[in-house]
Design a protein around this motif. Structure first.
Motif, PDB file in Angstrom:
ATOM      1  N   ARG A   1      64.530  52.882  54.217  1.00  9.68           N
ATOM      2  CA  ARG A   1      64.035  51.984  55.597  1.00  9.68           C
ATOM      3  C   ARG A   1      63.479  52.574  56.665  1.00  9.68           C
ATOM      4  NH1 ARG A   1      66.889  47.146  55.017  1.00  9.68           N
ATOM      5  NH2 ARG A   1      68.119  46.336  53.384  1.00  9.68           N
ATOM      6  N   ASP A   2      63.135  54.130  57.158  1.00  4.94           N
ATOM      7  CA  ASP A   2      62.447  54.465  58.231  1.00  4.94           C
ATOM      8  C   ASP A   2      61.007  54.794  57.405  1.00  4.94           C
ATOM      9  OD1 ASP A   2      63.499  56.234  56.070  1.00  4.94           O
ATOM     10  OD2 ASP A   2      63.873  57.647  57.629  1.00  4.94           O
TER      11      ASP A   2
ATOM     12  N   ALA B   1      57.306  54.060  57.339  1.00  5.50           N
ATOM     13  CA  ALA B   1      56.271  52.911  57.849  1.00  5.50           C
ATOM     14  C   ALA B   1      55.455  52.467  56.677  1.00  5.50           C
ATOM     15  CB  ALA B   1      55.632  53.870  59.181  1.00  5.50           C
ATOM     16  N   VAL B   2      54.911  53.943  56.010  1.00  5.40           N
ATOM     17  CA  VAL B   2      53.794  53.728  54.971  1.00  5.40           C
ATOM     18  C   VAL B   2      54.368  53.057  54.039  1.00  5.40           C
ATOM     19  CG1 VAL B   2      53.303  54.830  53.339  1.00  5.40           C
ATOM     20  CG2 VAL B   2      52.921  56.005  55.309  1.00  5.40           C
ATOM     21  N   ALA B   3      55.808  52.556  53.311  1.00  2.49           N
ATOM     22  CA  ALA B   3      56.026  51.496  52.796  1.00  2.49           C
ATOM     23  C   ALA B   3      56.021  50.527  53.101  1.00  2.49           C
ATOM     24  CB  ALA B   3      57.663  52.002  52.377  1.00  2.49           C
ATOM     25  N   TYR B   4      56.809  50.264  54.552  1.00  2.00           N
ATOM     26  CA  TYR B   4      55.923  48.895  55.352  1.00  2.00           C
ATOM     27  C   TYR B   4      54.425  48.195  55.325  1.00  2.00           C
ATOM     28  CZ  TYR B   4      61.205  48.084  57.120  1.00  2.00           C
ATOM     29  OH  TYR B   4      62.556  47.365  56.824  1.00  2.00           O
ATOM     30  N   ALA B   5      54.307  49.303  55.512  1.00  2.26           N
ATOM     31  CA  ALA B   5      51.727  49.206  55.365  1.00  2.26           C
ATOM     32  C   ALA B   5      51.924  48.817  54.571  1.00  2.26           C
ATOM     33  CB  ALA B   5      51.911  50.184  56.317  1.00  2.26           C
ATOM     34  N   MET B   6      52.354  49.175  52.901  1.00  2.11           N
ATOM     35  CA  MET B   6      51.780  49.359  51.699  1.00  2.11           C
ATOM     36  C   MET B   6      52.422  47.481  51.732  1.00  2.11           C
ATOM     37  SD  MET B   6      52.226  51.743  49.618  1.00  2.11           S
ATOM     38  CE  MET B   6      51.348  51.368  48.040  1.00  2.11           C
ATOM     39  N   ARG B   7      53.308  47.502  52.095  1.00  2.00           N
ATOM     40  CA  ARG B   7      53.990  45.987  51.690  1.00  2.00           C
ATOM     41  C   ARG B   7      52.793  44.753  52.338  1.00  2.00           C
ATOM     42  NH1 ARG B   7      60.418  44.232  52.042  1.00  2.00           N
ATOM     43  NH2 ARG B   7      59.662  43.610  54.051  1.00  2.00           N
TER      44      ARG B   7
END
Length: 232
Positions: free
Chosen positions: A150-151, A153-159
């Motif tokens: 959950r921490d 940023a890369v994962a949120y950006a990809m999504r």
């Protein structure tokens, strides 16, 4: 990740090489890698199986962009150690350069079957699924990645980029916000967020995002192009 990829908003395909390269060993000059390859080949020729030597040899092939040779070497390792994480991950990486996405998917799924929290592997699988046109499956993988990390940023950006690609704009806006909260001084997330707001004709919100970024310490000059877009 390369900030240039974000200037007009990433697509899942443009992320492919970047994500799969996460965790790669530090690069060096091509001649150094050729020298390394010669040394490792000599050591292997002395006899006796050594997984570490074959992984070093495969890595040298990767660094020299000898994709098929890297695949062959990782395959040798996997014949002896079918669940070797490095061999599975980097064989998938090499196969993406050969555009063998189904093979990449198989290796990444095998890796995740016994290392389910492998961050780079799950992100990479999402990218590969996107390349294969399985966008909902790719979203499912990114959702799971965020549940586990959950921490990130890369994962949120990809999504966010995949959501934008499938026209889920409100969800993408939320994810760009989360990426900025997690990496407040990274301008790449800001400009992708603003790009989407401009596409949606939400110029007031776009200015607010830019001004907030400047207050967080991002130099205004780095965002000048997007401030200029708001004047048009």
């Amino acid at each position: 990740m390369d900030s240039r990829l974000y200037r007009t908003g990433l697509t899942i395909g443009r992320l492919l090489a970047v994500v799969l390269a996460v965790g790669m060993w530090q690069t060096a000059a091509a001649q150094n890698w050729r020298d390394t390859l010669n040394v490792v080949n000599s050591q292997i020729a002395q006899g006796g199986w050594s997984t570490s030597l074959h992984l070093r040899k495969a890595n040298a092939h990767l660094q020299l962009k000898q994709w098929q040779l890297a695949v062959d070497e990782y395959s040798l390792v996997l014949e002896r150690e079918p669940h070797n994480p490095a061999a599975l991950f980097y064989r998938a990486y090499a196969n993406t350069h050969l555009r063998r996405f189904e093979l990449s998917r198989a290796d990444l799924q095998n890796l995740l079957a016994f290392v389910p929290n492998h961050f780079e592997a799950r992100l990479s699988l999402a990218v590969v699924l996107g390349q294969l046109g399985h966008k909902q499956e790719a979203l499912d993988q990114l959702n799971q990645t965020i549940e586990q990390h959950r921490d990130s940023a890369v994962a949120y950006a990809m999504r966010a980029n995949l959501e934008r690609d499938v026209k889920q704009d409100e969800a993408a806006l939320y994810d760009w916000q989360r990426a900025q909260q997690l990496a407040p001084r990274d301008p790449t997330y800001v400009v992708s967020h603003v790009d989407l707001l401009l596409v949606l004709e939400r110029r007031r919100e776009a200015r607010r995002v830019l001004d907030d970024a400047v207050r967080r310490g991002i130099p205004r000059g780095m965002l000048a192009e997007w401030y200029n877009k708001l004047k048009k």
